[in-house]
Design an enzyme around this catalytic site. Structure first.
Site, PDB file in Angstrom:
ATOM      1  N   LYS A  53       8.207 -24.777 -11.052  1.00  0.00           N
ATOM      2  CA  LYS A  53       7.843 -24.535  -9.659  1.00  0.00           C
ATOM      3  C   LYS A  53       8.854 -23.591  -9.000  1.00  0.00           C
ATOM      4  O   LYS A  53       8.478 -22.660  -8.289  1.00  0.00           O
ATOM      5  CB  LYS A  53       7.747 -25.873  -8.892  1.00  0.00           C
ATOM      6  CG  LYS A  53       6.545 -26.705  -9.318  1.00  0.00           C
ATOM      7  CD  LYS A  53       6.547 -28.123  -8.749  1.00  0.00           C
ATOM      8  CE  LYS A  53       5.358 -28.901  -9.317  1.00  0.00           C
ATOM      9  NZ  LYS A  53       5.287 -30.310  -8.844  1.00  0.00           N
ATOM     10  N   GLN A  97       9.077 -34.620  -6.212  1.00  0.00           N
ATOM     11  CA  GLN A  97       8.402 -34.758  -7.498  1.00  0.00           C
ATOM     12  C   GLN A  97       8.217 -36.238  -7.831  1.00  0.00           C
ATOM     13  O   GLN A  97       9.154 -37.033  -7.729  1.00  0.00           O
ATOM     14  CB  GLN A  97       9.242 -34.054  -8.592  1.00  0.00           C
ATOM     15  CG  GLN A  97       8.583 -33.996  -9.950  1.00  0.00           C
ATOM     16  CD  GLN A  97       7.326 -33.106  -9.979  1.00  0.00           C
ATOM     17  OE1 GLN A  97       7.205 -32.163  -9.200  1.00  0.00           O
ATOM     18  NE2 GLN A  97       6.407 -33.421 -10.859  1.00  0.00           N
ATOM     19  N   ASP A 120       2.130 -30.588  -0.868  1.00  0.00           N
ATOM     20  CA  ASP A 120       1.508 -31.401  -1.922  1.00  0.00           C
ATOM     21  C   ASP A 120       0.227 -32.073  -1.406  1.00  0.00           C
ATOM     22  O   ASP A 120      -0.549 -32.603  -2.209  1.00  0.00           O
ATOM     23  CB  ASP A 120       2.479 -32.513  -2.347  1.00  0.00           C
ATOM     24  CG  ASP A 120       3.010 -32.346  -3.756  1.00  0.00           C
ATOM     25  OD1 ASP A 120       2.394 -31.599  -4.539  1.00  0.00           O
ATOM     26  OD2 ASP A 120       4.030 -32.977  -4.068  1.00  0.00           O
TER      27      ASP A 120
END
Ligand code: GUN
Length: 297
Positions: A53, A97, A120
């Site tokens: 990422k 994460q 997200d």
């Protein structure tokens, strides 16, 4: 039938080139989109995803910050990190994460992220907006990526029966919403199946589009696939393999060899959904940056 391979690497590369153009346009207005990724602990798969990422951000011309916290970090410390990033004007998007270590309440961490920076799409505000089809919300990157892959590969969703196997908040549940909305890449009849579904293989055989996100290598075989169906394999599982230098290989949730002999189209693992997830995270971050400088656009 030998299935057409849906090349997620190539489609993601197209999207990432579009993102680079958008980032360049924003740079001309003096804006550099920034993504912060918070990693708690040392899960090897998460480390790989987080590195990818960060690298993708830099390649797109964006600002990237990775905050790595020890597995023993307290929830207070993690929440303080989120507070700092919420207040940082260089950061447009924040994600933590998952999974986080068991002593950390992931829900509390997600709810602490400013919904305007929740690229997200996991905050309840964005979950609600996704369910309602509100375009000001952020769609979670993996379901968003699956939908884009279907659109850009020319797989029609309108009127199709999409069976989604796996009801997670990250993939299955939001994907059922996205594919059933009255939008481009939507208008499917969606069925959300899971571990307690009766006669799962028989149900899957009714799918025009079968999406599997259950997290178990080779969970579905050719007996679960209607001839000619499109199969989207979201699974990325590490399988021990002594013949590989790392000692493992990646395998999807469907048995690729047998399923690709029956399906009309299939995503490979790796190289299918995985690259799309990262591309859509970049799309969301650029959108967050644009919303910051043009709140009424
Ligand atoms: N873990 C697995 N997939 C994801 C994702 O899309 N976002 C985050 N934050 N964690 C994940």
């Amino acid at each position: 039938m030998i299935a057409r391979i849906l090349d997620g690497v190539a489609i993601a590369a197209t999207i990432r080139a579009e993102v680079r153009d958008d980032v360049a346009a924003l740079a001309r207005e003096g804006v550099v989109p920034g993504l912060a990724v918070v990693l708690v602990g040392d899960d090897p798969a998460s480390q790989v995803y987080v590195r990818s990422k960060g690298k993708a951000c830099l390649e797109a011309g964006m600002h990237s910050e990775t905050v790595t916290l020890a597995a023993e970090a307290s929830e207070t410390e993690i929440l303080a990190t989120i507070d700092r990033l919420n207040a940082d004007p260089r950061i447009d998007g924040i994600l933590c994460q998952l999974p986080v270590p068991p002593h950390v309440n992931a829900e509390r961490v997600i709810r602490r992220i400013d919904p305007a920076k929740d690229v997200d799409g996991f905050h309840p505000v964005n979950v609600g907006k996704t369910a309602l089809g509100d375009p000001t919300g952020f769609q979670p990157a993996t379901p968003f990526g699956v939908q884009q892959l279907l659109i850009r590969a020319g797989v029609p969703t309108e009127g199709a029966h999409a069976v989604i196997v796996g009801r997670s908040n990250i993939v299955g549940r939001p994907l059922a919403n996205l594919l059933s909305l009255d939008t481009a890449g939507g208008n499917a009849t969606t069925t959300l199946a899971h571990s307690r579904t009766r006669d799962l293989a028989a149900l899957c055989r009714t799918a025009d589009i079968l999406i599997v996100a259950i997290g178990r290598a080779g969970f579905l075989g050719a007996d679960a696939v209607k001839p000619g169906a499109t199969v989207i394999d979201v699974g990325i599982n590490r399988v021990d393999d002594a013949t590989r230098p790392r000692g493992y290989r990646l395998a999807g949730d469907v048995d690729f060899e047998s399923v690709s002999a029956v399906a009309g189209a299939i995503t490979p693992v790796p190289g299918g959904v995985g690259p799309m997830t990262i591309a859509m995270l970049l799309v969301n971050t650029v959108r967050a940056a644009r919303a910051r400088v043009q709140p009424d656009a």
